[in-house]
Enzyme design. Structure first.
Site, short mmCIF file in Angstrom:
data_model
loop_
_atom_site.label_atom_id
_atom_site.label_comp_id
_atom_site.label_asym_id
_atom_site.label_seq_id
_atom_site.Cartn_x
_atom_site.Cartn_y
_atom_site.Cartn_z
N ASP A 93 -28.94 24.47 -13.12
CA ASP A 93 -29.31 23.11 -13.52
C ASP A 93 -30.78 22.82 -13.20
OD1 ASP A 93 -28.90 20.55 -14.49
OD2 ASP A 93 -27.08 20.22 -13.33
N MET A 94 -31.30 21.73 -13.76
CA MET A 94 -32.70 21.31 -13.54
C MET A 94 -32.73 19.83 -13.87
SD MET A 94 -35.92 20.92 -15.22
CE MET A 94 -37.59 21.32 -14.82
N ASP A 130 -24.98 16.01 -21.17
CA ASP A 130 -24.11 15.37 -20.18
C ASP A 130 -23.19 14.36 -20.84
OD1 ASP A 130 -24.83 16.70 -17.93
OD2 ASP A 130 -26.23 15.21 -17.19
N LYS A 174 -23.97 28.06 -13.26
CA LYS A 174 -24.58 26.99 -14.07
C LYS A 174 -25.91 26.64 -13.41
CE LYS A 174 -23.54 22.14 -15.31
NZ LYS A 174 -22.50 21.11 -15.14
N ASP A 188 -18.95 22.67 -9.31
CA ASP A 188 -20.24 22.05 -9.66
C ASP A 188 -20.94 21.58 -8.39
OD1 ASP A 188 -22.10 20.00 -11.21
OD2 ASP A 188 -21.14 21.21 -12.75
N ASP A 189 -21.78 20.61 -8.53
CA ASP A 189 -22.65 20.10 -7.47
C ASP A 189 -21.84 19.67 -6.24
OD1 ASP A 189 -24.79 19.06 -6.17
OD2 ASP A 189 -25.32 17.59 -7.71
C1 GLA Z 1 -26.45 17.43 -14.07
C2 GLA Z 1 -25.59 18.24 -15.00
C3 GLA Z 1 -24.14 17.83 -14.83
C4 GLA Z 1 -23.73 18.04 -13.39
C5 GLA Z 1 -24.66 17.26 -12.48
C6 GLA Z 1 -24.38 17.58 -11.03
O1 GLA Z 1 -26.51 16.10 -14.47
O2 GLA Z 1 -26.00 18.11 -16.31
O3 GLA Z 1 -23.31 18.58 -15.68
O4 GLA Z 1 -23.78 19.40 -13.08
O5 GLA Z 1 -26.02 17.55 -12.74
O6 GLA Z 1 -25.20 16.88 -10.17
#
Ligand code: GLA
Length: 735
Positions: free
Chosen positions: A479-480, A549, A477, A367-368
């Site tokens: 994201d936004m 989330d 994934k 992820d991030d």
């Molecule tokens: C959003 C996504 C999360 C995660 C974070 C990472 O909030 O919904 O699942 O990926 O960004 O910064």
């Protein structure tokens, strides 16, 4: 599927059990006759569009026709400032500054199949015999502006896909200030308005209230379809419930600003409408130019909300979602976000993957935090280069090591965004949406890239494509994480600034289209701070969306229940996370977290390197159950058995198309002392067949017993749950 009767001019669009009928009024207006139960095509129905005038009703004198009362007609596509006073579908400012259109029938075409909507996501067909499309041209004789209404009726379904194309066939430019996708009149107002409002971590709760006089509407001004109002509403006949009654659905295939609702007029009749949000929208049309609206999908059922959901689920999973993954089981994943947040090293990730593999996990998602110098949400969006400290050798070695552990590798991206603290922003400060002289409002410390500018889309696309080429990445994934403010573009002339929000969406769609074409085997999952852009537009490019989330199992009951009104379970990302839950601190049993996640694309979002042996054993069983039932998830019909909005427990089930297999889940919220829970009556089974529970409480029952009497639910503790995996068996009947 489409029948046209010449005299009087009448159209019948024949669905599986439904008819959508229209007629051309003798004065030339296209009027609605019927949408609902199936009718025999009969030209006599055209009489319905001749209506009596009312006091204070503007009238248009017509040779030989007397006077047409203009505010009582059941317009298919109502206009403003020429006699109708309700919510218009279209409005135009002409070159002389005046407003007004009188749209009259000019001609029509019926073609097999369904044409694509250029640049926009839409439902589709694979062969021309799956649908038939009617295009009707309406024209304003004064300005020359033409509106082409498109109606697709699908064989074997009760849905109509509608859109409109506005073309300036006049000699002068004009500005379209409203271009809804469709309007639909109903006789009477005996309906409940059902919609899916929400917020971050609380998406798509169901609200239902009776229609009242005036307008009730949903909308988004956020530049995204939003957590706050999903682009969907339904009108349910008063008294209609999950299994019974007429229900009409309106679902916009669009991910930006939207506006939909119902207006009840002075005679207690209703006009439903849906499309792009008109506020802030102004689209200039030079002579010969056109504007194409997004598509709205109307669905109808006389079998209650379940029937309506089945219409949407089947259409969306079969003919909205596309590509390699449409018809394939999706990998069961682990995502490192809630396991590590920004605090990870390559070593930690490999350990996590190593611990996940024996549980049956198939895909590891990073992820991030893997790029630029991103150690928190303060920086680096836009700098899509591997983080030099965390990934000194780049992404490829990590991805390969994960592959060597027997797992696919996936990656988080947020292509539409830029951090003020980034190389990209320092190099191109005008590449974000902004208004010169005004503060640039930040959300999560970030700005929104101006995807209405093709050069910005191109630059980001090249970077992202390189990443996907350089490493074995099987999943993305997308994201936004913030909404649009100061919506204006440095790349656009003043008179075209009103186009920016929609052009932004067109830029996003162009990017997504290019990406899915170039990387057809990558599984894309949409995300926008969880479910902030869970809409049919995104599903056209990405077959699944991270639902919320909020990964708490009890919160998820409401979120997933609401989502299921429109969206097929196979599009819903649903993960098991740790306890206490990171969003709300609740402690729920592992089984309950797993059972709730079985309602969607199953995954884990937790640090399994720290889990106890019992938890690991439990997870292995749950992953196996997810694997056993993922075929059901992809093809099965979903039934909401008990709503989490109506009491302290919830239940749902999936049934395979032939009724051979089913998965049933029941979750208790707060237990009460000395309380025996009601039996859980199932739906959709083969009543004559015998079912054995192959996972869950042991037992064998006939389908009719399960549907008429139900399963007993011996749960006694807070947040407890049960799952039954049922399979049809042959052999002697149970005693
Ligand atoms: C959003 C996504 C999360 C995660 C974070 C990472 O909030 O919904 O699942 O990926 O960004 O910064």
């Amino acid at each position: 599927m489409i029948i046209y009767l010449e005299s009087p001019r009448t159209f019948f669009l024949q669905g599986a059990d439904s008819t959508y009928a229209m007629a051309v009024h003798p004065a030339g207006y296209l009027c609605h006759l019927h949408w609902g139960g199936k009718l025999h095509p009969d030209a006599a129905l055209a009489e319905l569009c001749r209506q009596e005038g009312l006091p204070f009703s503007p009238r248009q004198p017509l040779p030989g026709l007397g006077k047409v009362a203009l505010d009582v007609l059941a317009y298919e596509y109502p206009t403003a400032n020429t006699g109708d006073f309700l919510t218009p579908a279209v409005d135009v400012v002409h070159a002389d500054g005046t407003r007004g259109l009188r749209l009259l029938y000019r001609g029509h075409r019926i073609t097999p199949g369904k044409p694509l909507l250029p640049g926009l996501p839409a439902t589709y067909v694979e062969t021309d015999d799956e649908a038939s499309t009617l295009e009707i041209d309406l024209q304003d004789t004064v300005s020359g502006i033409q509106v082409t209404l498109s109606y697709t009726v699908f064989a074997g379904r009760n849905v109509i896909a509608r859109s409109a194309r506005i073309t300036n066939r006049g000699p002068l430019p004009c500005t379209v200030t409203r271009a809804l996708s469709a309007a639909l009149p109903f006789s009477g107002r005996e309906f409940d308005f059902i919609h899916l409002p929400g917020a971050w971590a609380r998406e798509r709760w169901v609200e239902r209230h009776p229609l009242h006089s005036g307008t009730q509407s949903i909308c988004s001004r956020r530049g995204a379809s939003s957590h706050q109002h999903n682009p969907f509403f339904a009108l349910a006949a008063t008294g209609a419930d999950e299994a019974n009654g007429e229900v009409y659905g309106f679902s916009l295939v669009y991910s930006g600003n939207h506006f939909g609702g119902a207006e009840v007029d002075q005679q207690f009749n209703t006009r439903a409408f849906m499309g792009i949000m008109p506020e802030g929208f102004a689209w200039k049309l030079a002579p010969t130019e056109s504007f194409q609206t997004p598509e709205v999908v109307f669905a109808w059922s006389d079998a209650g909300l379940t029937g309506l959901s089945h219409q949407y689920h089947r259409l969306y999973r079969e003919r909205l979602v596309r590509g390699y993954w449409r018809d394939r089981d999706r990998p069961i994943l682990i995502n490192n976000w809630e396991a590590t947040y920004f605090d990870f090293t390559t070593e930690k990730l490999l350990k996590l993957a190593g611990a996940a593999k024996p549980l049956g996990i198939e895909l590891f998602v990073l992820d991030d935090g893997w790029f630029g110098s991103r150690n928190s949400s303060d920086s680096s969006l836009g700098d899509w280069f591997p983080h030099s400290a965390r990934l000194p050798d780049g992404l490829a070695p990590l991805a390969k090591s994960i592959n060597e552990q027997g797992l696919l590798f996936g990656l988080w991206l947020e292509p539409e965004m830029v951090s003020p603290d980034s190389r990209l922003y320092r190099d191109h400060p005008d590449w974000c949406l902004h208004i010169a002289g005004r503060d640039r409002t930040e959300g999560r410390n970030q700005l929104v890239l101006d995807f209405s500018r093709p050069e910005v889309v191109e630059a980001i696309y090249e970077r992202i494509a390189d990443i996907l080429k350089d490493a074995p990445i099987s999943y993305v994934k997308w994201d936004m994480n913030r909404h649009l403010t100061e919506v204006a573009s440095a790349g656009r002339r003043p008179e075209r600034q009103g186009e920016t929000a929609h052009r932004y969406m067109l830029g996003v769609y162009a990017f997504m289209e290019r990406l899915v074409q170039a990387f057809p085997h990558v599984l894309f999952e949409g995300c926008a701070g969880g479910g902030g852009r869970y809409d049919p537009g995104i599903l056209h490019y990405m077959p699944q969306v991270w639902c919320s989330d909020n990964s708490d199992a009890i919160s998820r009951l409401r979120i997933q229940h609401g989502t299921s009104l429109v969206y097929p379970p196979c599009t819903m990302g649903a993960h098991v996370s740790d306890v206490p839950n990171h969003q709300i601190g609740r402690v729920t049993p592992l089984d309950t977290r797993g059972h709730v996640a079985l309602a969607g694309q199953f995954g884990l979002e937790m640090d399994v390197t720290k889990s106890s042996p019992e938890t690991l054993t439990g997870l292995t069983g749950l992953v196996e159950l997810a694997r056993q039932t993922r075929d059901l998830l992809r093809h099965g019909d979903h039934y909401r058995l008990v709503s989490p909005f109506s009491g302290n427990h919830a239940a749902w089930m999936l049934v395979s198309p032939g009724g051979d297999e089913a998965l049933v889940v029941f979750v208790l919220e707060l237990a009460e002392p000395n309380r025996v829970l009601p039996r859980l009556r199932l739906r959709g089974l083969d009543s004559a067949a015998r079912y054995r529970c192959i996972h869950g409480p042991e037992g064998e029952w006939f389908g009719d017993q399960l549907m008429c009497i139900g399963l007993s639910v011996p749960l006694k503790h807070d947040f407890a749950s049960l799952a039954w995996h049922l399979r049809k068996v042959s052999g002697p009947s149970p005693t």
